[in-house]
Design an enzyme around this catalytic site. Structure first.
Site, PDB file in Angstrom:
ATOM      1  N   LYS A 265     -28.212 -33.333  18.870  1.00 13.86           N
ATOM      2  CA  LYS A 265     -28.954 -33.020  20.105  1.00 13.86           C
ATOM      3  C   LYS A 265     -28.147 -33.449  21.325  1.00 13.86           C
ATOM      4  O   LYS A 265     -27.976 -32.685  22.273  1.00 13.86           O
ATOM      5  CB  LYS A 265     -30.286 -33.762  20.103  1.00 13.86           C
ATOM      6  CG  LYS A 265     -30.964 -33.871  21.472  1.00 13.86           C
ATOM      7  CD  LYS A 265     -32.313 -34.524  21.441  1.00 13.86           C
ATOM      8  CE  LYS A 265     -32.316 -35.976  21.744  1.00 13.86           C
ATOM      9  NZ  LYS A 265     -32.145 -36.365  23.140  1.00 13.86           N
ATOM     10  N   ASN A 266     -27.614 -34.673  21.280  1.00 16.86           N
ATOM     11  CA  ASN A 266     -26.992 -35.223  22.487  1.00 16.86           C
ATOM     12  C   ASN A 266     -25.587 -34.710  22.734  1.00 16.86           C
ATOM     13  O   ASN A 266     -25.011 -34.982  23.783  1.00 16.86           O
ATOM     14  CB  ASN A 266     -27.040 -36.752  22.461  1.00 16.86           C
ATOM     15  CG  ASN A 266     -28.473 -37.255  22.652  1.00 16.86           C
ATOM     16  OD1 ASN A 266     -29.361 -36.466  23.013  1.00 16.86           O
ATOM     17  ND2 ASN A 266     -28.704 -38.508  22.360  1.00 16.86           N
TER      18      ASN A 266
ATOM     19  N   ARG B 168     -34.456 -35.294  30.310  1.00 13.58           N
ATOM     20  CA  ARG B 168     -33.480 -36.106  31.051  1.00 13.58           C
ATOM     21  C   ARG B 168     -32.221 -35.292  31.303  1.00 13.58           C
ATOM     22  O   ARG B 168     -31.584 -35.403  32.328  1.00 13.58           O
ATOM     23  CB  ARG B 168     -33.156 -37.347  30.220  1.00 13.58           C
ATOM     24  CG  ARG B 168     -31.981 -38.161  30.685  1.00 13.58           C
ATOM     25  CD  ARG B 168     -32.276 -38.963  31.895  1.00 13.58           C
ATOM     26  NE  ARG B 168     -31.117 -39.731  32.327  1.00 13.58           N
ATOM     27  CZ  ARG B 168     -31.116 -40.485  33.418  1.00 13.58           C
ATOM     28  NH1 ARG B 168     -32.189 -40.560  34.164  1.00 13.58           N
ATOM     29  NH2 ARG B 168     -30.040 -41.168  33.782  1.00 13.58           N
TER      30      ARG B 168
ATOM     31  N   CYS C 205     -37.785 -39.503  28.066  1.00 13.76           N
ATOM     32  CA  CYS C 205     -38.645 -40.531  27.466  1.00 13.76           C
ATOM     33  C   CYS C 205     -38.849 -41.715  28.423  1.00 13.76           C
ATOM     34  O   CYS C 205     -37.947 -42.103  29.146  1.00 13.76           O
ATOM     35  CB  CYS C 205     -38.009 -41.052  26.178  1.00 13.76           C
ATOM     36  SG  CYS C 205     -38.190 -39.897  24.825  1.00 13.76           S
TER      37      CYS C 205
ATOM     38  N   ARG D  92     -34.516 -45.373  34.389  1.00 10.09           N
ATOM     39  CA  ARG D  92     -33.632 -44.192  34.251  1.00 10.09           C
ATOM     40  C   ARG D  92     -33.262 -43.551  35.578  1.00 10.09           C
ATOM     41  O   ARG D  92     -33.509 -42.376  35.836  1.00 10.09           O
ATOM     42  CB  ARG D  92     -34.262 -43.174  33.293  1.00 10.09           C
ATOM     43  CG  ARG D  92     -34.652 -43.793  31.979  1.00 10.09           C
ATOM     44  CD  ARG D  92     -34.904 -42.809  30.898  1.00 10.09           C
ATOM     45  NE  ARG D  92     -33.635 -42.347  30.304  1.00 10.09           N
ATOM     46  CZ  ARG D  92     -33.617 -41.461  29.299  1.00 10.09           C
ATOM     47  NH1 ARG D  92     -34.721 -40.925  28.870  1.00 10.09           N
ATOM     48  NH2 ARG D  92     -32.458 -41.091  28.766  1.00 10.09           N
TER      49      ARG D  92
ATOM     50  N   ASP E 251     -28.563 -42.602  40.051  1.00  5.53           N
ATOM     51  CA  ASP E 251     -27.662 -42.963  41.155  1.00  5.53           C
ATOM     52  C   ASP E 251     -26.186 -42.799  40.786  1.00  5.53           C
ATOM     53  O   ASP E 251     -25.381 -42.330  41.599  1.00  5.53           O
ATOM     54  CB  ASP E 251     -27.942 -44.391  41.613  1.00  5.53           C
ATOM     55  CG  ASP E 251     -27.867 -45.410  40.471  1.00  5.53           C
ATOM     56  OD1 ASP E 251     -28.217 -45.039  39.331  1.00  5.53           O
ATOM     57  OD2 ASP E 251     -27.445 -46.543  40.718  1.00  5.53           O
TER      58      ASP E 251
ATOM     59  N   ASP F 194     -30.480 -45.922  20.542  1.00  6.49           N
ATOM     60  CA  ASP F 194     -31.389 -44.914  19.972  1.00  6.49           C
ATOM     61  C   ASP F 194     -31.842 -45.271  18.562  1.00  6.49           C
ATOM     62  O   ASP F 194     -32.836 -44.724  18.081  1.00  6.49           O
ATOM     63  CB  ASP F 194     -30.726 -43.533  19.963  1.00  6.49           C
ATOM     64  CG  ASP F 194     -30.544 -42.990  21.366  1.00  6.49           C
ATOM     65  OD1 ASP F 194     -29.812 -42.006  21.538  1.00  6.49           O
ATOM     66  OD2 ASP F 194     -31.124 -43.576  22.305  1.00  6.49           O
TER      67      ASP F 194
ATOM     68  N   ILE G 125     -29.707 -51.850  26.840  1.00  2.00           N
ATOM     69  CA  ILE G 125     -29.357 -50.618  27.557  1.00  2.00           C
ATOM     70  C   ILE G 125     -30.497 -50.145  28.452  1.00  2.00           C
ATOM     71  O   ILE G 125     -30.281 -49.785  29.609  1.00  2.00           O
ATOM     72  CB  ILE G 125     -28.979 -49.500  26.544  1.00  2.00           C
ATOM     73  CG1 ILE G 125     -27.860 -49.961  25.605  1.00  2.00           C
ATOM     74  CG2 ILE G 125     -28.612 -48.215  27.280  1.00  2.00           C
ATOM     75  CD1 ILE G 125     -26.517 -50.204  26.274  1.00  2.00           C
TER      76      ILE G 125
ATOM     77  N   ARG H  59     -38.916 -33.291  20.005  1.00  2.00           N
ATOM     78  CA  ARG H  59     -37.857 -33.152  21.025  1.00  2.00           C
ATOM     79  C   ARG H  59     -36.476 -33.352  20.396  1.00  2.00           C
ATOM     80  O   ARG H  59     -35.476 -32.830  20.868  1.00  2.00           O
ATOM     81  CB  ARG H  59     -38.040 -34.200  22.127  1.00  2.00           C
ATOM     82  CG  ARG H  59     -39.214 -33.950  23.036  1.00  2.00           C
ATOM     83  CD  ARG H  59     -39.186 -34.901  24.197  1.00  2.00           C
ATOM     84  NE  ARG H  59     -37.856 -34.887  24.814  1.00  2.00           N
ATOM     85  CZ  ARG H  59     -37.429 -35.823  25.628  1.00  2.00           C
ATOM     86  NH1 ARG H  59     -38.212 -36.857  25.927  1.00  2.00           N
ATOM     87  NH2 ARG H  59     -36.232 -35.764  26.162  1.00  2.00           N
TER      88      ARG H  59
HETATM   89  C1  EPZ Z   1     -27.997 -40.699  26.879  1.00  2.00           C
HETATM   90  O1  EPZ Z   1     -28.951 -40.903  27.912  1.00  2.00           O
HETATM   91  C2  EPZ Z   1     -28.793 -40.181  25.688  1.00  2.00           C
HETATM   92  N1  EPZ Z   1     -29.442 -38.925  26.045  1.00  2.00           N
HETATM   93  C3  EPZ Z   1     -29.854 -41.212  25.285  1.00  2.00           C
HETATM   94  O2  EPZ Z   1     -30.511 -40.726  24.133  1.00  2.00           O
HETATM   95  C4  EPZ Z   1     -29.154 -42.523  24.935  1.00  2.00           C
HETATM   96  O3  EPZ Z   1     -30.126 -43.502  24.640  1.00  2.00           O
HETATM   97  C5  EPZ Z   1     -28.305 -42.979  26.131  1.00  2.00           C
HETATM   98  O4  EPZ Z   1     -27.372 -41.940  26.502  1.00  2.00           O
HETATM   99  C6  EPZ Z   1     -27.506 -44.232  25.808  1.00  2.00           C
HETATM  100  O5  EPZ Z   1     -26.685 -44.001  24.711  1.00  2.00           O
HETATM  101  C7  EPZ Z   1     -28.734 -37.785  26.034  1.00  2.00           C
HETATM  102  O6  EPZ Z   1     -27.548 -37.775  25.726  1.00  2.00           O
HETATM  103  C8  EPZ Z   1     -29.471 -36.537  26.411  1.00  2.00           C
HETATM  104  P1  EPZ Z   1     -27.109 -43.618  30.164  1.00  2.00           P
HETATM  105  P2  EPZ Z   1     -28.470 -41.227  29.428  1.00  2.00           P
HETATM  106  O7  EPZ Z   1     -26.830 -42.920  31.430  1.00  2.00           O
HETATM  107  O8  EPZ Z   1     -27.231 -40.468  29.714  1.00  2.00           O
HETATM  108  C9  EPZ Z   1     -28.628 -46.658  33.447  1.00  2.00           C
HETATM  109  C10 EPZ Z   1     -32.339 -40.048  22.818  1.00  2.00           C
HETATM  110  O9  EPZ Z   1     -33.254 -40.692  22.287  1.00  2.00           O
HETATM  111  N2  EPZ Z   1     -28.258 -45.642  34.428  1.00  2.00           N
HETATM  112  O10 EPZ Z   1     -25.965 -44.009  29.273  1.00  2.00           O
HETATM  113  O11 EPZ Z   1     -29.629 -41.051  30.315  1.00  2.00           O
HETATM  114  C11 EPZ Z   1     -29.845 -46.232  32.617  1.00  2.00           C
HETATM  115  O12 EPZ Z   1     -31.030 -46.526  33.308  1.00  2.00           O
HETATM  116  C12 EPZ Z   1     -31.916 -40.388  24.234  1.00  2.00           C
HETATM  117  O13 EPZ Z   1     -31.694 -39.120  22.274  1.00  2.00           O
HETATM  118  C13 EPZ Z   1     -28.295 -45.964  35.784  1.00  2.00           C
HETATM  119  O14 EPZ Z   1     -28.634 -47.083  36.156  1.00  2.00           O
HETATM  120  O15 EPZ Z   1     -28.139 -42.768  29.284  1.00  2.00           O
HETATM  121  C14 EPZ Z   1     -29.695 -47.033  31.364  1.00  2.00           C
HETATM  122  O16 EPZ Z   1     -30.225 -48.321  31.583  1.00  2.00           O
HETATM  123  C15 EPZ Z   1     -32.751 -41.507  24.837  1.00  2.00           C
HETATM  124  N3  EPZ Z   1     -27.957 -45.024  36.695  1.00  2.00           N
HETATM  125  C16 EPZ Z   1     -28.176 -47.141  31.189  1.00  2.00           C
HETATM  126  O17 EPZ Z   1     -27.601 -46.786  32.456  1.00  2.00           O
HETATM  127  C17 EPZ Z   1     -27.561 -43.761  36.308  1.00  2.00           C
HETATM  128  O18 EPZ Z   1     -27.247 -42.929  37.199  1.00  2.00           O
HETATM  129  C18 EPZ Z   1     -27.599 -46.192  30.151  1.00  2.00           C
HETATM  130  O19 EPZ Z   1     -28.016 -44.900  30.498  1.00  2.00           O
HETATM  131  C19 EPZ Z   1     -27.526 -43.453  34.930  1.00  2.00           C
HETATM  132  C20 EPZ Z   1     -27.875 -44.413  34.007  1.00  2.00           C
END
Ligand code: EPZ
Length: 419
Positions: free
Chosen positions: A22-23, A92, A116, A121, A124, A302, A324, A394
């Protein structure tokens, strides 16, 4: 509303093949906006997040089609740059259209993304990356406008290795003049798969020994046929299901290398996981002491909820910390209803693994929390009614089909009331 009826009926046996990732699918579908189509993405899972992404592409004027697990995307007819509406607001990954639309159309208008409820999330980092590459960003309450005359390569250092911000940066950088360097870039396999897809189409992307991504933009991208790797999180979920139920299963296309950290933990519990996908979960399993989720190659966030479910009956004490996301331990409340002994201390769940779980009426808090409750219910005594199947759908193409082929007693049921 749909819900799952699950009856714990002993060890799992049998073999399965897991769906495509998916990702990896979501950023690669966004990448099809760049260059001329049609691209064909094979082994593309039939899950709601992918269907929502295809609807968003259609709203942009992009032609898409699906034949079983092969999805075609032809962006030659793209007619607008607006990512709005129900689908955009509930996933997302709608934010991943930002970089590709700026590169293709020079603008993007999109609703703040959904996804989710596992934490605040913010986006920025995504917006900062686009500004560094030359875009102007205008934020209203729920709508974000971005535009750019021409993206220009730049040096970017992410304050955290955000998967999505890295992917968005890659998608914009392949359309930018000159070289872009993304330092502290995410290393998740799905990021590597996006790069492989773009390089196959003609992009020039390299990862230096220090982990930084180097992208040279403005190279012509040709249409390609590309097959997605197996979904490591779905595979990891089924490993946790085996830990909950015990037994002997085989995952024929186990992405063994991408699951090194989770496999190490499950083997520490007493399971045996072979590279050919043969998995033995013979009792007794045991607790793991301390573990914290980390960016790849650490233990993936995850799989934290499914592992929490497995640790509830693993014997001994475990302390599972989520680093995370800031609100991803909510599955504990539902597991406690099933008899689990879990105490939340800050961002950690302290799990006493000597409990016996019993069937209960519970509700999925989110996608991976729902999958965790499936695992727990399979190993519990009695019948569980699990609401919130829409969350699970999903990310899991057909969790009933997969687990039934391992001997599980699990059925999707239509109910008249929310559980
Ligand atoms: C991706 O989400 C995955 N989703 C998530 O999988 C996964 O948990 C996550 O990466 C971490 O591995 C997809 O690929 C569609 P991040 P993403 O940006 O990109 C903070 C699932 O269950 N952050 O690496 O949204 C954020 O709040 C999903 O398949 C900021 O602060 O994750 C988090 O605390 C859930 N500002 C941390 O970084 C930003 O602009 C990691 O988020 C972006 C993120």
């Amino acid at each position: 509303m749909s819900y799952l009826k699950i009856v714990g009926n002993g060890p799992l046996t049998g073999e399965i093949t897991v769906q495509g990732s998916k990702n990896a699918a979501l950023p690669i579908l966004a990448a099809c906006l760049i260059g001329e189509g049609p691209c064909v993405i094979e082994n593309c899972p039939q899950i709601r997040d992918v269907e929502d992404t295809l609807s968003i592409l259609n709203q942009l004027g992009v032609r898409t089609g699906r034949k079983a697990s092969a999805v075609s995307v032809d962006a030659s007819g793209i007619r607008n740059a607006s990512v709005r509406g129900l689908q955009a607001e509930r996933i997302r990954s709608s934010v991943l259209f930002l970089g590709a639309l700026l590169g293709r159309m020079g603008e993007a208008v999109f609703s703040r993304p959904g996804g989710c409820a596992i934490g605040s999330r913010p986006i920025d980092l995504h917006l900062e990356v686009m500004e560094v590459l030359g875009a102007r960003i205008f934020q209203e309450e729920e709508i974000i406008h971005a535009d750019v005359k021409s993206l220009r390569g730049a040096s970017i250092r992410l304050r955290m290795p955000s998967v999505g911000a890295t992917e968005n940066g890659i998608l914009a950088a392949v359309c930018a003049d000159g070289e872009t360097v993304i330092e502290n870039a995410a290393r998740e396999p799905e990021v590597e798969e996006l790069c492989r897809f773009l390089v196959l189409r003609g992009a020039k992307i390299l990862r230096s020994p220090d982990g930084a991504l180097h992208i040279w933009g403005k190279r012509p991208l040709s249409p390609v046929q590309f097959s997605l790797q197996p979904d490591r999180i779905v595979a990891g979920t089924y490993l946790c299901a085996a830990a909950c139920c015990k037994g002997k299963i085989r995952i024929c296309n186990l992405p063994y290398q991408e699951l090194e950290a989770p496999i190490g933990i499950l083997e520490k519990m007493g399971m045996k996981v072979a590279p050919d996908g043969n998995i033995w979960a013979n009792p007794p399993l045991k607790g793991i002491g301390y573990l914290a989720t980390e960016p790849y190659p650490g233990f993936p966030t995850d799989l934290q909820p499914p592992l929490m479910a497995a640790l509830c009956t693993a014997g001994g004490q475990s302390r599972l910390c989520e680093t995370i996301f800031d609100n991803r331990l909510t599955t504990a409340g539902q597991l406690r209803k099933m008899g689990a002994h879990i105490e939340i201390r800050g961002n950690c769940a302290v799990i006493d693994g000597t409990s016996c779980l019993h069937g209960e009426t519970v509700s999925a808090p989110d996608l991976r929390g729902g999958a965790a409750l499936v695992c727990a219910a399979l190993g519990a005594k009695g019948e569980t009614m699990l609401g919130g199947y829409d969350y699970i759908a999903r990310g899991y193409e057909n969790i009933c089909r997969d687990l039934k082929s391992l001997g599980a007693d699990i059925n999707l049921t239509e109910g008249i009331t929310d559980l």
